[in-house]
Write a protein that holds these residues in place. Sequence first.
Motif, PDB file in Angstrom:
ATOM      1  N   ILE A 132     -24.777-121.861 110.316  1.00  0.00           N
ATOM      2  CA  ILE A 132     -24.297-121.290 111.367  1.00  0.00           C
ATOM      3  C   ILE A 132     -23.067-120.052 110.865  1.00  0.00           C
ATOM      4  O   ILE A 132     -22.422-120.925 110.367  1.00  0.00           O
ATOM      5  CB  ILE A 132     -23.853-121.837 112.617  1.00  0.00           C
ATOM      6  N   ALA A 133     -23.169-119.105 110.968  1.00  0.00           N
ATOM      7  CA  ALA A 133     -22.114-118.020 110.582  1.00  0.00           C
ATOM      8  C   ALA A 133     -21.627-117.058 111.561  1.00  0.00           C
ATOM      9  O   ALA A 133     -22.784-116.563 112.384  1.00  0.00           O
ATOM     10  CB  ALA A 133     -22.658-117.543 109.239  1.00  0.00           C
ATOM     11  N   VAL A 134     -20.435-116.496 111.423  1.00  0.00           N
ATOM     12  CA  VAL A 134     -20.036-115.420 112.211  1.00  0.00           C
ATOM     13  C   VAL A 134     -20.352-114.161 111.416  1.00  0.00           C
ATOM     14  O   VAL A 134     -19.615-114.188 110.203  1.00  0.00           O
ATOM     15  CB  VAL A 134     -18.789-115.317 112.696  1.00  0.00           C
ATOM     16  N   LEU A 135     -21.111-113.467 111.747  1.00  0.00           N
ATOM     17  CA  LEU A 135     -21.401-112.032 111.051  1.00  0.00           C
ATOM     18  C   LEU A 135     -20.645-110.945 111.654  1.00  0.00           C
ATOM     19  O   LEU A 135     -20.929-110.724 112.878  1.00  0.00           O
ATOM     20  CB  LEU A 135     -22.905-111.694 110.916  1.00  0.00           C
ATOM     21  N   TRP A 136     -20.016-110.009 110.617  1.00  0.00           N
ATOM     22  CA  TRP A 136     -19.564-108.943 111.390  1.00  0.00           C
ATOM     23  C   TRP A 136     -19.508-107.684 110.577  1.00  0.00           C
ATOM     24  O   TRP A 136     -19.791-107.555 109.405  1.00  0.00           O
ATOM     25  CB  TRP A 136     -17.633-109.213 111.425  1.00  0.00           C
ATOM     26  N   SER A 137     -19.224-106.572 111.270  1.00  0.00           N
ATOM     27  CA  SER A 137     -19.627-105.327 110.755  1.00  0.00           C
ATOM     28  C   SER A 137     -18.547-104.342 110.894  1.00  0.00           C
ATOM     29  O   SER A 137     -17.771-104.391 111.866  1.00  0.00           O
ATOM     30  CB  SER A 137     -21.188-104.917 110.869  1.00  0.00           C
ATOM     31  N   ILE A 138     -18.454-103.292 110.311  1.00  0.00           N
ATOM     32  CA  ILE A 138     -17.320-102.136 110.734  1.00  0.00           C
ATOM     33  C   ILE A 138     -18.271-100.868 111.152  1.00  0.00           C
ATOM     34  O   ILE A 138     -19.310-100.529 110.507  1.00  0.00           O
ATOM     35  CB  ILE A 138     -16.776-101.812 109.433  1.00  0.00           C
ATOM     36  N   ASP A 139     -17.573-100.312 111.915  1.00  0.00           N
ATOM     37  CA  ASP A 139     -18.056 -98.981 112.490  1.00  0.00           C
ATOM     38  C   ASP A 139     -16.964 -98.039 111.876  1.00  0.00           C
ATOM     39  O   ASP A 139     -15.732 -97.811 112.451  1.00  0.00           O
ATOM     40  CB  ASP A 139     -18.071 -98.766 114.141  1.00  0.00           C
ATOM     41  N   PHE A 140     -17.590 -97.251 110.933  1.00  0.00           N
ATOM     42  CA  PHE A 140     -16.649 -96.387 110.057  1.00  0.00           C
ATOM     43  C   PHE A 140     -16.295 -94.989 110.810  1.00  0.00           C
ATOM     44  O   PHE A 140     -15.326 -94.441 110.615  1.00  0.00           O
ATOM     45  CB  PHE A 140     -17.193 -96.148 108.849  1.00  0.00           C
ATOM     46  N   ARG A 141     -17.268 -94.811 112.069  1.00  0.00           N
ATOM     47  CA  ARG A 141     -16.665 -93.538 112.526  1.00  0.00           C
ATOM     48  C   ARG A 141     -15.514 -93.647 113.377  1.00  0.00           C
ATOM     49  O   ARG A 141     -14.758 -92.610 113.606  1.00  0.00           O
ATOM     50  CB  ARG A 141     -17.908 -93.331 113.583  1.00  0.00           C
ATOM     51  N   LEU A 150     -22.943-114.568 116.241  1.00  0.00           N
ATOM     52  CA  LEU A 150     -23.109-115.978 115.830  1.00  0.00           C
ATOM     53  C   LEU A 150     -24.416-116.061 115.562  1.00  0.00           C
ATOM     54  O   LEU A 150     -25.366-115.648 116.409  1.00  0.00           O
ATOM     55  CB  LEU A 150     -22.600-116.980 116.824  1.00  0.00           C
ATOM     56  N   ALA A 151     -24.771-116.389 114.263  1.00  0.00           N
ATOM     57  CA  ALA A 151     -25.955-116.154 113.533  1.00  0.00           C
ATOM     58  C   ALA A 151     -26.561-117.707 112.867  1.00  0.00           C
ATOM     59  O   ALA A 151     -25.760-118.230 112.381  1.00  0.00           O
ATOM     60  CB  ALA A 151     -26.081-114.969 112.811  1.00  0.00           C
ATOM     61  N   ALA A 152     -28.016-117.861 112.956  1.00  0.00           N
ATOM     62  CA  ALA A 152     -28.515-118.793 112.102  1.00  0.00           C
ATOM     63  C   ALA A 152     -29.041-117.989 110.834  1.00  0.00           C
ATOM     64  O   ALA A 152     -29.936-117.205 111.034  1.00  0.00           O
ATOM     65  CB  ALA A 152     -29.469-119.495 113.010  1.00  0.00           C
TER      66      ALA A 152
END
Length: 218
Positions: A132-141, A150-152
């Motif tokens: 189990i992990a927390v995945l994050w991303s950036i909106d560069f705009r 929250l992902a498997a």
Amino acid sequence: MNLHPRDVVQEILKRHLNTLGKARHLLDEGIQYTAAQWEDKIPRFREMDACARASDIRQYVSACWARSPKDTLDLEVRFNNGLLLHDDSAGRRMRVKTRPRSPKTGAPLPVTDASPQMDLFGNVVSPALYEIAVLWSIDFRTATLGAATLAAVDFGIDDNGPVFIYAEEEIPALSAGDDRGGEEGGQPADPQPAGFGPTDDFNEFLGDQEEDFGPNPA
């Protein structure tokens, strides 16, 4: 009973909703803070070195995380500001990582069907190995958080891939009045690394760029 990854993710998200929302909030703040901090030197946030950018964002999260009686997860800071959320009651750790991308297309990695099966008792199970992990991303705009889920995830042997996401759920934003960390939330966590194991975003050293999409990627 061996639950399907989707059921595991949903159960963990429900149990730790407020603390995961706190992590989401601080990631969003960290992205905005880091972009503003470097704006004079690097006007296009996308062009900042991916390793330095992610490290600065994680540094903000660790520095602003504050222990609260409401927290159901503890934060550990590792080498290069790698972040781990610990659920001591379940003996589980959750890494906080940038969302993986397809090595072929460079697109954000989609969810892969975990091929659920039925056990002898009629329960839906999955043979997939995952964490189990927390995945994050950036909106560069907008220089804000693109998404936090929250992902498997199966990151492969020694995190060398191939990577598969078997299930994920969006982490909701905190409501007004929820504990968001900071000085009012309790004592700040020690931002210094607790250990010198492998960084939890080692792919940044390999030139992997972070996500450049918003909540509804094309």
